[in-house]
Design a protein around this motif. Structure first.
Motif, mmCIF file in Angstrom:
data_model
loop_
_atom_site.group_PDB
_atom_site.id
_atom_site.type_symbol
_atom_site.label_atom_id
_atom_site.label_comp_id
_atom_site.label_asym_id
_atom_site.label_seq_id
_atom_site.Cartn_x
_atom_site.Cartn_y
_atom_site.Cartn_z
ATOM 1 N N GLU A 165 4.882 6.573 2.256
ATOM 2 C CA GLU A 165 3.888 7.096 1.315
ATOM 3 C C GLU A 165 2.611 6.264 1.293
ATOM 4 O O GLU A 165 2.101 5.881 0.233
ATOM 5 C CB GLU A 165 4.489 7.219 -0.094
ATOM 6 C CG GLU A 165 5.641 8.209 -0.144
ATOM 7 C CD GLU A 165 6.266 8.355 -1.524
ATOM 8 O OE1 GLU A 165 5.963 7.518 -2.406
ATOM 9 O OE2 GLU A 165 7.043 9.289 -1.714
ATOM 10 N N MET A 166 2.084 5.976 2.461
ATOM 11 C CA MET A 166 0.812 5.265 2.561
ATOM 12 C C MET A 166 -0.309 6.126 2.003
ATOM 13 O O MET A 166 -0.324 7.348 2.184
ATOM 14 C CB MET A 166 0.520 4.932 4.033
ATOM 15 C CG MET A 166 1.531 4.007 4.682
ATOM 16 S SD MET A 166 1.388 3.970 6.495
ATOM 17 C CE MET A 166 -0.122 3.003 6.679
ATOM 18 N N THR A 167 -1.263 5.488 1.340
ATOM 19 C CA THR A 167 -2.468 6.194 0.914
ATOM 20 C C THR A 167 -3.371 6.408 2.131
ATOM 21 O O THR A 167 -3.167 5.794 3.194
ATOM 22 C CB THR A 167 -3.238 5.391 -0.142
ATOM 23 O OG1 THR A 167 -3.747 4.188 0.469
ATOM 24 C CG2 THR A 167 -2.351 5.043 -1.320
ATOM 25 N N ASN A 168 -4.394 7.231 1.968
ATOM 26 C CA ASN A 168 -5.317 7.442 3.089
ATOM 27 C C ASN A 168 -6.026 6.150 3.481
ATOM 28 O O ASN A 168 -6.277 5.908 4.661
ATOM 29 C CB ASN A 168 -6.340 8.529 2.742
ATOM 30 C CG ASN A 168 -5.781 9.923 2.948
ATOM 31 O OD1 ASN A 168 -4.671 10.096 3.468
ATOM 32 N ND2 ASN A 168 -6.531 10.931 2.549
ATOM 33 N N LEU A 169 -6.358 5.305 2.499
ATOM 34 C CA LEU A 169 -6.989 4.032 2.831
ATOM 35 C C LEU A 169 -6.026 3.143 3.632
ATOM 36 O O LEU A 169 -6.436 2.498 4.601
ATOM 37 C CB LEU A 169 -7.448 3.300 1.571
ATOM 38 C CG LEU A 169 -8.146 1.960 1.813
ATOM 39 C CD1 LEU A 169 -9.436 2.151 2.633
ATOM 40 C CD2 LEU A 169 -8.463 1.256 0.498
#
Length: 207
Positions: free
Chosen positions: A120-124
């Motif tokens: 669940e990595m963020t876009n950043l």
């Protein structure tokens, strides 16, 4: 964001702390991250800062790493304990939080997980992971394909980078961190859920 952090001071500190080659790499990662932030509507100031500081703890000695792991109460598993270099993102996030008074969790997590990725990595986080992989001085077979994909589909490009890294780790006979597997599986699930519809490549962006 830039009003709160003196980027010239950050660069001066990095120039003092890192070998020249790694300093240039950090500038390249930052510049690449800014380009990708513009493509994917992510705050470019955050991308610039995280890109600059992602390798802040890269050149700590083993003794220094052990000291900071204990001081910051960083939880490590058997993989990181065996391959201490994997801890430099975890330690770096804690150091820059204190040194530069950075409180933004997305910036800190982008530094913290730029080596292994995570579920669940963020876009950043994806942008920093990917920018570290495709910055202009990187040269290896297939990198141009990933650079092109980076302008079309962030998830697919990050997955390509992860796949290549996982293959390399396996070939080298190194331990593979579970975060990388979780990141890979989660990206595939995200892509399946979205139908993996890619926009046309942004031809106005050049690496």
């Amino acid at each position: 964001m830039q009003n709160l952090i003196d980027l010239e001071l950050v660069k001066k500190e990095l120039k003092r702390k890192l070998p020249l080659k790694r300093y240039i790499h950090s500038l390249n990662v930052s510049n690449t991250a800014v380009k990708l932030c513009r493509v994917y509507n992510v705050c470019k100031d955050k991308g610039e800062i995280a890109g600059l500081l992602h390798d802040y703890a890269k050149y700590l000695s083993n003794d220094e790493m052990c000291k900071y792991i204990k001081e910051f109460k960083i939880e490590i598993d058997e993989v990181i304990n065996s391959q201490k270099d994997l801890a430099h993102g975890l330690i770096g996030a804690e150091l820059v939080k204190r040194k530069f008074k950075i409180q933004d969790l997305d910036i800190l997590n982008s530094i913290r997980y730029h080596t292994t990725g995570r579920k669940e990595m963020t876009n950043l986080e994806k942008i920093i992971y990917l920018s570290d992989y495709i910055e202009p001085n990187r040269k290896f077979p297939g990198i141009e394909e990933i650079r092109k994909m980076a302008l079309k589909d962030l998830n697919k490009a990050t997955l390509m980078a992860l796949d290549n890294t996982i293959k390399y780790i396996i070939i080298k006979g190194l331990l593979l961190h579970s975060n990388s597997l979780l990141a890979r599986n989660n990206l595939i699930l995200e892509m399946n859920a979205s139908g993996n519809i890619c926009p046309d490549i942004r031809e106005d962006i050049r690496w």
